[in-house]
Design a protein around this motif. Sequence first.
Motif, PDB file in Angstrom:
ATOM      1  N   THR A   1      37.692 -14.002 -74.413  1.00 14.47           N
ATOM      2  CA  THR A   1      38.728 -13.252 -75.126  1.00 14.47           C
ATOM      3  C   THR A   1      38.754 -11.804 -74.674  1.00 14.47           C
ATOM      4  N   TRP A   2      37.582 -11.168 -74.611  1.00 12.41           N
ATOM      5  CA  TRP A   2      37.517  -9.775 -74.163  1.00 12.41           C
ATOM      6  C   TRP A   2      38.097  -9.634 -72.758  1.00 12.41           C
ATOM      7  N   GLN A   3      37.714 -10.545 -71.878  1.00 15.12           N
ATOM      8  CA  GLN A   3      38.171 -10.463 -70.490  1.00 15.12           C
ATOM      9  C   GLN A   3      39.682 -10.695 -70.411  1.00 15.12           C
ATOM     10  N   SER A   4      40.183 -11.663 -71.132  1.00 15.13           N
ATOM     11  CA  SER A   4      41.617 -11.967 -71.134  1.00 15.13           C
ATOM     12  C   SER A   4      42.429 -10.789 -71.668  1.00 15.13           C
ATOM     13  N   GLU A   5      41.975 -10.201 -72.759  1.00 21.68           N
ATOM     14  CA  GLU A   5      42.686  -9.059 -73.344  1.00 21.68           C
ATOM     15  C   GLU A   5      42.670  -7.856 -72.403  1.00 21.68           C
ATOM     16  N   ALA A   6      41.547  -7.616 -71.765  1.00 23.04           N
ATOM     17  CA  ALA A   6      41.452  -6.501 -70.813  1.00 23.04           C
ATOM     18  C   ALA A   6      42.380  -6.735 -69.622  1.00 23.04           C
ATOM     19  N   GLN A   7      42.427  -7.967 -69.126  1.00 16.34           N
ATOM     20  CA  GLN A   7      43.301  -8.267 -67.986  1.00 16.34           C
ATOM     21  C   GLN A   7      44.767  -8.082 -68.369  1.00 16.34           C
ATOM     22  N   LYS A   8      45.141  -8.458 -69.589  1.00 14.89           N
ATOM     23  CA  LYS A   8      46.513  -8.245 -70.053  1.00 14.89           C
ATOM     24  C   LYS A   8      46.852  -6.764 -70.069  1.00 14.89           C
ATOM     25  N   ARG A   9      45.897  -5.942 -70.521  1.00 21.08           N
ATOM     26  CA  ARG A   9      46.131  -4.490 -70.536  1.00 21.08           C
ATOM     27  C   ARG A   9      46.272  -3.946 -69.118  1.00 21.08           C
ATOM     28  N   LEU A  10      45.432  -4.440 -68.201  1.00 17.33           N
ATOM     29  CA  LEU A  10      45.541  -4.009 -66.804  1.00 17.33           C
ATOM     30  C   LEU A  10      46.888  -4.415 -66.226  1.00 17.33           C
ATOM     31  N   ASP A  11      47.277  -5.653 -66.469  1.00 16.41           N
ATOM     32  CA  ASP A  11      48.536  -6.152 -65.926  1.00 16.41           C
ATOM     33  C   ASP A  11      49.737  -5.410 -66.499  1.00 16.41           C
ATOM     34  N   GLY A  12      49.583  -4.854 -67.702  1.00 14.59           N
ATOM     35  CA  GLY A  12      50.671  -4.129 -68.343  1.00 14.59           C
ATOM     36  C   GLY A  12      50.816  -2.680 -67.902  1.00 14.59           C
ATOM     37  N   LEU A  13      49.900  -2.197 -67.081  1.00  9.61           N
ATOM     38  CA  LEU A  13      49.979  -0.812 -66.621  1.00  9.61           C
ATOM     39  C   LEU A  13      51.167  -0.644 -65.681  1.00  9.61           C
ATOM     40  N   ALA A  14      51.981   0.348 -65.952  1.00 11.95           N
ATOM     41  CA  ALA A  14      53.127   0.644 -65.091  1.00 11.95           C
ATOM     42  C   ALA A  14      52.673   1.599 -63.992  1.00 11.95           C
ATOM     43  N   LEU A  15      52.665   1.119 -62.756  1.00 14.44           N
ATOM     44  CA  LEU A  15      52.159   1.929 -61.657  1.00 14.44           C
ATOM     45  C   LEU A  15      53.181   2.124 -60.538  1.00 14.44           C
ATOM     46  N   GLY A  16      54.421   1.836 -60.811  1.00 13.86           N
ATOM     47  CA  GLY A  16      55.456   2.068 -59.812  1.00 13.86           C
ATOM     48  C   GLY A  16      55.275   1.195 -58.586  1.00 13.86           C
ATOM     49  N   ASP A  17      55.519   1.792 -57.440  1.00 11.81           N
ATOM     50  CA  ASP A  17      55.505   1.030 -56.186  1.00 11.81           C
ATOM     51  C   ASP A  17      54.212   1.184 -55.390  1.00 11.81           C
ATOM     52  N   VAL A  18      53.143   1.616 -56.037  1.00 10.16           N
ATOM     53  CA  VAL A  18      51.853   1.752 -55.364  1.00 10.16           C
ATOM     54  C   VAL A  18      51.210   0.366 -55.251  1.00 10.16           C
ATOM     55  N   PRO A  19      50.814  -0.041 -54.037  1.00 11.32           N
ATOM     56  CA  PRO A  19      50.112  -1.329 -53.910  1.00 11.32           C
ATOM     57  C   PRO A  19      48.829  -1.299 -54.746  1.00 11.32           C
ATOM     58  N   THR A  20      48.677  -2.306 -55.586  1.00 11.32           N
ATOM     59  CA  THR A  20      47.592  -2.280 -56.558  1.00 11.32           C
ATOM     60  C   THR A  20      46.895  -3.624 -56.680  1.00 11.32           C
ATOM     61  N   ASP A  21      45.584  -3.552 -56.849  1.00 14.22           N
ATOM     62  CA  ASP A  21      44.755  -4.711 -57.149  1.00 14.22           C
ATOM     63  C   ASP A  21      44.108  -4.412 -58.493  1.00 14.22           C
ATOM     64  N   ARG A  22      44.299  -5.284 -59.472  1.00 18.87           N
ATOM     65  CA  ARG A  22      43.781  -5.057 -60.831  1.00 18.87           C
ATOM     66  C   ARG A  22      42.725  -6.121 -61.129  1.00 18.87           C
ATOM     67  N   VAL A  23      41.501  -5.676 -61.392  1.00 18.27           N
ATOM     68  CA  VAL A  23      40.385  -6.615 -61.563  1.00 18.27           C
ATOM     69  C   VAL A  23      39.634  -6.323 -62.859  1.00 18.27           C
ATOM     70  N   THR A  24      39.323  -7.394 -63.571  1.00 21.69           N
ATOM     71  CA  THR A  24      38.456  -7.308 -64.742  1.00 21.69           C
ATOM     72  C   THR A  24      37.202  -8.107 -64.425  1.00 21.69           C
ATOM     73  N   LYS A  25      36.041  -7.500 -64.657  1.00 19.32           N
ATOM     74  CA  LYS A  25      34.768  -8.182 -64.450  1.00 19.32           C
ATOM     75  C   LYS A  25      33.960  -8.122 -65.731  1.00 19.32           C
ATOM     76  N   VAL A  26      33.048  -9.052 -65.867  1.00 17.51           N
ATOM     77  CA  VAL A  26      32.119  -9.053 -66.990  1.00 17.51           C
ATOM     78  C   VAL A  26      30.762  -8.614 -66.455  1.00 17.51           C
ATOM     79  N   GLY A  27      30.150  -7.668 -67.135  1.00 19.46           N
ATOM     80  CA  GLY A  27      28.848  -7.178 -66.703  1.00 19.46           C
ATOM     81  C   GLY A  27      28.556  -5.828 -67.276  1.00 19.46           C
ATOM     82  N   GLN A  28      27.811  -5.045 -66.535  1.00 15.14           N
ATOM     83  CA  GLN A  28      27.494  -3.676 -66.922  1.00 15.14           C
ATOM     84  C   GLN A  28      28.224  -2.761 -65.949  1.00 15.14           C
ATOM     85  N   ALA A  29      28.948  -1.798 -66.484  1.00 18.18           N
ATOM     86  CA  ALA A  29      29.811  -0.953 -65.668  1.00 18.18           C
ATOM     87  C   ALA A  29      29.079  -0.316 -64.495  1.00 18.18           C
TER      88      ALA A  29
END
Length: 95
Positions: free
Chosen positions: A64-92
Amino acid sequence: MNIPKEILTPIDFSETSDEALAYAQTRAKTLGAKLHILHVVPDPYAQVWSLDAASINVTGLMETWQSEAQKRLDGLALGDVPTDRVTKVGQAHAE
């Protein structure tokens, strides 16, 4: 002078990381670089839980935490900049 082709920006969805992301986005656009955005979800198995939490579905919580975080990442408006959005589980600090 070496011009970076990739920029890594770790975020935690705080106001400070929002500002860092905006700066990274501007730099990536200016330099023609790809922006890698990383959010690390804390590993629930590494958390200190009370005895009251013994009935928690830890695997479900992690998903659930990972899914919610990925949704927030995917919702970021970043214009036309090529972007890779990754969510990982672990220690930062380790990711």
